[in-house]
Design a protein around this motif. Structure first.
Motif, PDB file in Angstrom:
ATOM      1  N   VAL A 111       0.831  -1.194   0.000  1.00  0.00           N
ATOM      2  CA  VAL A 111       0.000   0.000   0.000  1.00  0.00           C
ATOM      3  C   VAL A 111       0.866   1.245   0.000  1.00  0.00           C
ATOM      4  N   ARG A 112       1.972   1.244   0.822  1.00  0.00           N
ATOM      5  CA  ARG A 112       2.832   2.413   0.898  1.00  0.00           C
ATOM      6  C   ARG A 112       3.485   2.690  -0.465  1.00  0.00           C
ATOM      7  N   GLU A 113       3.984   1.643  -1.132  1.00  0.00           N
ATOM      8  CA  GLU A 113       4.676   1.833  -2.417  1.00  0.00           C
ATOM      9  C   GLU A 113       3.690   2.302  -3.506  1.00  0.00           C
ATOM     10  N   ARG A 114       2.498   1.647  -3.516  1.00  0.00           N
ATOM     11  CA  ARG A 114       1.522   2.053  -4.537  1.00  0.00           C
ATOM     12  C   ARG A 114       0.999   3.462  -4.272  1.00  0.00           C
ATOM     13  N   ALA A 115       0.858   3.840  -3.013  1.00  0.00           N
ATOM     14  CA  ALA A 115       0.396   5.188  -2.694  1.00  0.00           C
ATOM     15  C   ALA A 115       1.405   6.233  -3.146  1.00  0.00           C
ATOM     16  N   ILE A 116       2.711   5.930  -2.951  1.00  0.00           N
ATOM     17  CA  ILE A 116       3.751   6.854  -3.423  1.00  0.00           C
ATOM     18  C   ILE A 116       3.698   6.977  -4.944  1.00  0.00           C
ATOM     19  N   GLU A 117       3.525   5.830  -5.632  1.00  0.00           N
ATOM     20  CA  GLU A 117       3.447   5.871  -7.108  1.00  0.00           C
ATOM     21  C   GLU A 117       2.219   6.666  -7.579  1.00  0.00           C
ATOM     22  N   TYR A 118       1.081   6.457  -6.894  1.00  0.00           N
ATOM     23  CA  TYR A 118      -0.133   7.175  -7.262  1.00  0.00           C
ATOM     24  C   TYR A 118       0.022   8.684  -7.057  1.00  0.00           C
ATOM     25  N   GLY A 119       0.592   9.053  -5.913  1.00  0.00           N
ATOM     26  CA  GLY A 119       0.805  10.471  -5.651  1.00  0.00           C
ATOM     27  C   GLY A 119       1.762  11.101  -6.639  1.00  0.00           C
ATOM     28  N   ARG A 120       2.821  10.343  -7.028  1.00  0.00           N
ATOM     29  CA  ARG A 120       3.772  10.887  -8.009  1.00  0.00           C
ATOM     30  C   ARG A 120       3.093  11.121  -9.352  1.00  0.00           C
ATOM     31  N   ARG A 121       2.200  10.197  -9.747  1.00  0.00           N
ATOM     32  CA  ARG A 121       1.496  10.384 -11.020  1.00  0.00           C
ATOM     33  C   ARG A 121       0.516  11.553 -10.956  1.00  0.00           C
ATOM     34  N   ARG A 122       0.071  11.881  -9.755  1.00  0.00           N
ATOM     35  CA  ARG A 122      -0.814  13.025  -9.600  1.00  0.00           C
ATOM     36  C   ARG A 122      -0.063  14.337  -9.448  1.00  0.00           C
ATOM     37  N   GLY A 123       1.284  14.292  -9.478  1.00  0.00           N
ATOM     38  CA  GLY A 123       2.066  15.511  -9.485  1.00  0.00           C
ATOM     39  C   GLY A 123       2.743  15.856  -8.176  1.00  0.00           C
ATOM     40  N   ALA A 124       2.598  15.024  -7.125  1.00  0.00           N
ATOM     41  CA  ALA A 124       3.233  15.324  -5.837  1.00  0.00           C
ATOM     42  C   ALA A 124       4.698  14.882  -5.879  1.00  0.00           C
ATOM     43  N   PRO A 125       5.614  15.607  -5.201  1.00  0.00           N
ATOM     44  CA  PRO A 125       7.029  15.191  -5.161  1.00  0.00           C
ATOM     45  C   PRO A 125       7.196  13.863  -4.427  1.00  0.00           C
ATOM     46  N   LYS A 126       8.083  13.018  -4.960  1.00  0.00           N
ATOM     47  CA  LYS A 126       8.291  11.686  -4.380  1.00  0.00           C
ATOM     48  C   LYS A 126       8.843  11.783  -2.963  1.00  0.00           C
ATOM     49  N   GLU A 127       9.809  12.734  -2.722  1.00  0.00           N
ATOM     50  CA  GLU A 127      10.418  12.866  -1.394  1.00  0.00           C
ATOM     51  C   GLU A 127       9.374  13.241  -0.341  1.00  0.00           C
ATOM     52  N   ALA A 128       8.476  14.141  -0.674  1.00  0.00           N
ATOM     53  CA  ALA A 128       7.438  14.536   0.279  1.00  0.00           C
ATOM     54  C   ALA A 128       6.507  13.382   0.595  1.00  0.00           C
ATOM     55  N   LEU A 129       6.195  12.578  -0.407  1.00  0.00           N
ATOM     56  CA  LEU A 129       5.317  11.430  -0.187  1.00  0.00           C
ATOM     57  C   LEU A 129       5.983  10.406   0.724  1.00  0.00           C
ATOM     58  N   GLU A 130       7.279  10.144   0.479  1.00  0.00           N
ATOM     59  CA  GLU A 130       8.005   9.159   1.308  1.00  0.00           C
ATOM     60  C   GLU A 130       8.112   9.646   2.746  1.00  0.00           C
ATOM     61  N   GLN A 131       8.354  10.938   2.914  1.00  0.00           N
ATOM     62  CA  GLN A 131       8.470  11.476   4.272  1.00  0.00           C
ATOM     63  C   GLN A 131       7.120  11.415   4.990  1.00  0.00           C
ATOM     64  N   PHE A 132       6.026  11.700   4.277  1.00  0.00           N
ATOM     65  CA  PHE A 132       4.691  11.705   4.893  1.00  0.00           C
ATOM     66  C   PHE A 132       4.262  10.300   5.294  1.00  0.00           C
ATOM     67  N   LEU A 133       4.402   9.346   4.356  1.00  0.00           N
ATOM     68  CA  LEU A 133       3.955   7.985   4.642  1.00  0.00           C
ATOM     69  C   LEU A 133       4.942   7.218   5.509  1.00  0.00           C
ATOM     70  N   GLY A 134       6.223   7.608   5.451  1.00  0.00           N
ATOM     71  CA  GLY A 134       7.212   6.909   6.274  1.00  0.00           C
ATOM     72  C   GLY A 134       7.005   7.145   7.754  1.00  0.00           C
ATOM     73  N   GLY A 135       6.370   8.236   8.129  1.00  0.00           N
ATOM     74  CA  GLY A 135       6.126   8.525   9.536  1.00  0.00           C
ATOM     75  C   GLY A 135       4.941   7.775  10.111  1.00  0.00           C
ATOM     76  N   VAL A 136       4.209   7.010   9.309  1.00  0.00           N
ATOM     77  CA  VAL A 136       3.052   6.241   9.776  1.00  0.00           C
ATOM     78  C   VAL A 136       3.463   4.778   9.828  1.00  0.00           C
ATOM     79  N   GLU A 137       3.688   4.255  11.027  1.00  0.00           N
ATOM     80  CA  GLU A 137       4.184   2.893  11.183  1.00  0.00           C
ATOM     81  C   GLU A 137       3.054   1.879  11.283  1.00  0.00           C
ATOM     82  N   ASP A 138       1.993   2.194  12.002  1.00  0.00           N
ATOM     83  CA  ASP A 138       0.911   1.236  12.214  1.00  0.00           C
ATOM     84  C   ASP A 138       0.167   0.968  10.905  1.00  0.00           C
ATOM     85  N   PRO A 139      -0.034  -0.305  10.511  1.00  0.00           N
ATOM     86  CA  PRO A 139      -0.730  -0.620   9.252  1.00  0.00           C
ATOM     87  C   PRO A 139      -2.152  -0.067   9.215  1.00  0.00           C
ATOM     88  N   GLY A 140      -2.866  -0.138  10.335  1.00  0.00           N
ATOM     89  CA  GLY A 140      -4.233   0.392  10.337  1.00  0.00           C
ATOM     90  C   GLY A 140      -4.262   1.885  10.115  1.00  0.00           C
TER      91      GLY A 140
END
Length: 802
Positions: free
Chosen positions: A134-163
């Motif tokens: 989910v994390r990898e596909r979410a980063i790919e989806y956000g990148r295709r929508r125009g968001a920077p990859k680094e910002a996406l990784e930093q945002f999702l990387g801070g969420v550890e719990d799967p739920g």
């Protein structure tokens, strides 16, 4: 047991909130603002609401329109925004509403917390793998929508719990409300991650497709030059195949325009437009099609194409007599017009000279009731002159563009009805009928009657300019014939440009002759009957005329005869009879049932306070009975019968004359004091107006006041003054014919209308006796019987309805 909460409801439109998120919310609806207000009033830090999505966003939030599962959120920040509020909602945990209740206009929810279900043994590895996907596909989806990859990784990387990761991704994913609500209601983390993975893959596929479409569009734009090159090759191929291209279209139009023999002042403008067309490309210039259509119209108009006039007066007389019965004055005027044209043409053999000599004729206006032959006379004129015929109906036209056309800069522009008719007929000198010219309308789009002023002016229509064409077109050779039912519907400037020829209504004898000569044979042909299969006597035809029709023309009569013919055809077709004879009135009743008309007829005896007047409408002339009655009151005058202002004024003038001359009229003074006078004209549902009822009202009032009965065998018409003078009126012929149909033998007319009796048929003049008057005293002397022998007071009987 899970803790229960009763919280105000914050309904959400087009969004679903998830636990663990801080979300800005804009509140503007009344119920939402009340829920926020209740939460803010809570003691301590417990400023919580139950935020839940709404099923139908177009409705006001109710218990049935909300989902059951939402989130419990705490209001962290509030700021006023116009008439609403902007607040930050800290979503704490998932909850479900056991029930919704509305108290004091505020929607509340009794809810309990819904926690994620505990993971099953051996499920931990699956959850971690799904969370990584989910994390990898979410980063790919956000990148295709125009968001920077680094910002996406930093945002999702801070969420550890799967739920929590699933909640964050689901909130920001572009999904419909129903699908997001399904993710919120999924309590097992592994199932929520699986569903989220499917959604992410689908959204990524959509994004890829959009990217491909954008790439394809850019490539197509880059191929523009290549397309132009191919089009040039296509032109060459079309030329080899003999197909028409821009040059071919221009050449064809040039030949058509040369053949049209345009006037010198028009040819230069047309050549200029033709040169512009040659420099244009139909693919790159939208104006090329506009210019092409304009040139097509110019080439199709009859600039110098005309028919040669061959005027044979004997043949013209024969054609008019074949097509129409009666109308002697109309036929004489038409023959006078043809005689003038014949004299103009003598000694000129050139078609152009003959056309110029025949041009600038009068503009004819055929004025008369419906069904009297106005339009068909115009067709007969065209036949007699050997000209082409065109008819345009102007009834209901409300736009100036109907006459002058639209400017060609507008989409869908086209010429007006005048040039459309000229193009259709293909001749410069047709007989052009403008039908129903008194039915023109006026709107914010212009006055079509004003546009006709140039068309119907022989001094101006030599250079008529249509808005679409923009070039002067000569209409001086056209013989314009206008038709109308009422003179009042034609504007005065337009009426001044035309020569009026009045079409009177037909008498019963004329209708009988028309039915025998024209209508009955035509209806036999319509119903496929032979002459011997349907025989109708004159007695039966006369009954149809008087009992089933009431008109000045013969349209209703033809429909009634058509009904006779159809019933006869039915009997013959079913074998009930081999032929049908309609000889008597009883035979007519069997076929046409009861009579349709109840014509107003003469009274059967002299009446007190009831006078017979005459009136005229576009259906023809008729009589009416004006009733006057004296009742106790305050000396007032009551006028009923839906009368117009002019008729009311005539009634007041009549009463004033009666009061002023009461002694001479034999009216006691006590009859004028303490009594009201009620004047009524029957057929109250029909509006009535006009000055010609003045003498009739005065006669009825004087009869009611003096006790002298009004003669039943006298009909009258005329306008009166306060001094008792009788003024002339219009429509004399039609009114007299109406009185003749009603069986009235004596007519009272104003002296100034005496000359108009020349228009009446000879048989009508022989059967009527006319009284020509100048004053109301003369009218009363003729219309009123001698005063009663008994002295006043006498009992005034109630006038009996005619």
């Amino acid at each position: 047991m899970a803790e229960r909460f009763t919280l105000p409801v914050l309904p959400l439109r087009d969004t679903v909130l998830f636990p663990g998120l801080a979300t800005p919310i804009t509140a503007g609806r009344l119920k939402t603002l009340r829920a926020v207000e209740i939460a803010l009033r809570a003691e301590g830090e417990d400023k919580r609401v139950f935020a839940v999505a709404q099923r139908d966003t177009s409705e006001e939030p109710t218990e049935s329109s909300l989902f059951a599962v939402g989130v419990i959120g705490r209001i962290a920040q509030v700021q006023r925004l116009g008439t609403g509020l902007s607040l930050v909602l800290q979503c704490e945990r998932r909850a479900t509403a056991l029930r919704y209740v509305t108290e004091d206009g505020i929607l509340r929810a009794a809810c309990v917390e819904l926690a994620d279900l505990p993971r099953r043994p051996g499920e931990e590895a699956v959850v971690l793998a799904l969370a990584r996907e989910v994390r990898e596909r979410a980063i790919e989806y956000g990148r295709r929508r125009g968001a920077p990859k680094e910002a996406l990784e930093q945002f999702l990387g801070g969420v550890e719990d799967p739920g929590a990761l699933a909640n964050h991704v689901a909130f920001y994913l572009d999904l419909p409300v129903a699908e997001k609500q399904g993710l919120l209601e999924t309590l097992r983390t592994v199932e929520r991650l699986r569903a989220l993975t499917v959604h992410l893959h689908r959204q990524i596929g959509i994004a890829e497709t959009q990217e491909k479409i954008r790439t394809t569009v850019q490539e197509e734009l880059g191929e523009r030059q290549r397309e132009l090159y191919l089009r040039e090759q296509l032109k060459a191929i079309q030329k080899e195949l003999g197909e028409e291209d821009e040059a071919g279209i221009a050449d064809r139009l040039e030949k058509k325009i040369d053949a049209a023999d345009l006037p010198v002042e028009v040819r230069e403008e047309v050549r200029r437009e033709l040169g512009r067309l040659r420099r244009m490309s139909r693919e790159t210039s939208p104006e090329a099609q506009v210019v092409t259509s304009w040139l097509e119209w110019v080439g199709d108009l009859p600039w110098n194409r005309r028919t040669d006039d061959h005027v044979d007066l004997e043949m013209a007389r024969r054609i008019l007599d074949e097509d129409h019965y009666g109308l002697g004055d109309v036929k004489d005027r038409v023959l006078e017009l043809l005689s003038v044209i014949k004299l103009r043409l003598q000694g000129h053999s050139s078609p152009l000279e003959r056309a110029q000599r025949a041009a600038r004729g009068p503009i004819l206006l055929f004025l008369g009731p419906p069904g009297t032959g106005k339009t068909s006379i115009a067709e007969s004129i065209a036949r007699a002159m050997g000209r082409k015929y065109i008819r345009v109906s102007l009834g209901g036209a409300r736009d100036e563009a109907d006459i002058r056309g639209h400017r060609r800069t507008y989409v869908g522009a086209m010429p007006g009805r005048i040039l459309q008719g000229m193009r259709r007929v293909g001749s410069k000198n047709p007989v052009f009928t403008l039908d129903e010219i008194d039915k023109l309308g006026v709107s914010y789009q212009g006055d079509p009657a004003a546009a006709l002023l140039e068309v119907l002016d022989p001094a101006q229509n030599v250079s008529f300019v249509d808005h679409y064409l923009g070039l002067p077109f000569d209409l001086s050779e056209v013989l314009f014939v206008c038709t109308a039912n009422l003179r009042e519907g034609i504007p005065s400037p337009l009426l001044d440009r035309m020569e009026t020829i009045t079409f009177p209504g037909y008498t019963e004898l004329e209708k009988l002759e028309i039915a025998r000569r024209y209508l009955l044979p035509r209806q036999r042909r319509e119903c496929a009957l032979e002459e011997e299969q349907l025989v109708v006597s004159d007695t039966a035809l006369l009954d149809v005329i008087t009992s089933y029709t009431h008109e000045a023309g013969v349209r209703q009569l033809e429909r009634a005869i058509g009904s006779l013919a159809r019933k006869a055809a039915h009997r013959i077709a079913t074998g009930a009879a081999e032929r049908v004879r309609v000889d008597t009135v009883a035979d007519v009743r069997v076929l046409l049932r009861r009579p349709r008309m109840r014509p107003t007829t003469a009274l059967d005896r002299d009446e007190l306070g009831v006078a017979t007047g005459m009136y005229y409408t576009q259906e023809g002339g008729d009589i009416m009975h004006v009733e006057a009655s004296i009742v106790p009151g305050k000396g007032e005058l009551a006028l009923t019968g839906q009368l117009g202002d002019v008729m009311k004024e005539s009634g007041r003038a009549a009463l004033t004359y009666a009061r002023e001359h009461s002694a001479a009229l034999g009216v006691p003074r006590d009859r004028l004091e303490g009594r009201d006078i009620h004047v009524h004209v029957p057929a109250g549902a029909i509006p009535k107006d006009g000055p010609s009822a003045g003498v009739t009202m005065a006669t009825a009032i004087v009869s009611a006041l003096s006790g002298r009965r009004v003669r039943k065998d006298v009909a009258m018409t005329g306008e009166i003054t306060l001094r008792g003078r009788v003024l002339p009126i219009g429509g004399v012929k039609e009114k007299v014919l109406g009185a003749h149909r009603a069986g009235i033998p004596e007519i009272i007319l104003p002296r100034d209308n005496e000359a108009e009796l020349e228009d009446l048929p000879e048989e009508v003049l022989r059967s009527l006796h006319f009284h020509f008057v100048e004053t109301l005293d003369e009218v009363l002397a003729i219309a009123l019987r001698a005063p009663p022998a008994a002295a006043w007071p006498i009992e005034v009987e109630t006038p009996r309805a005619a």
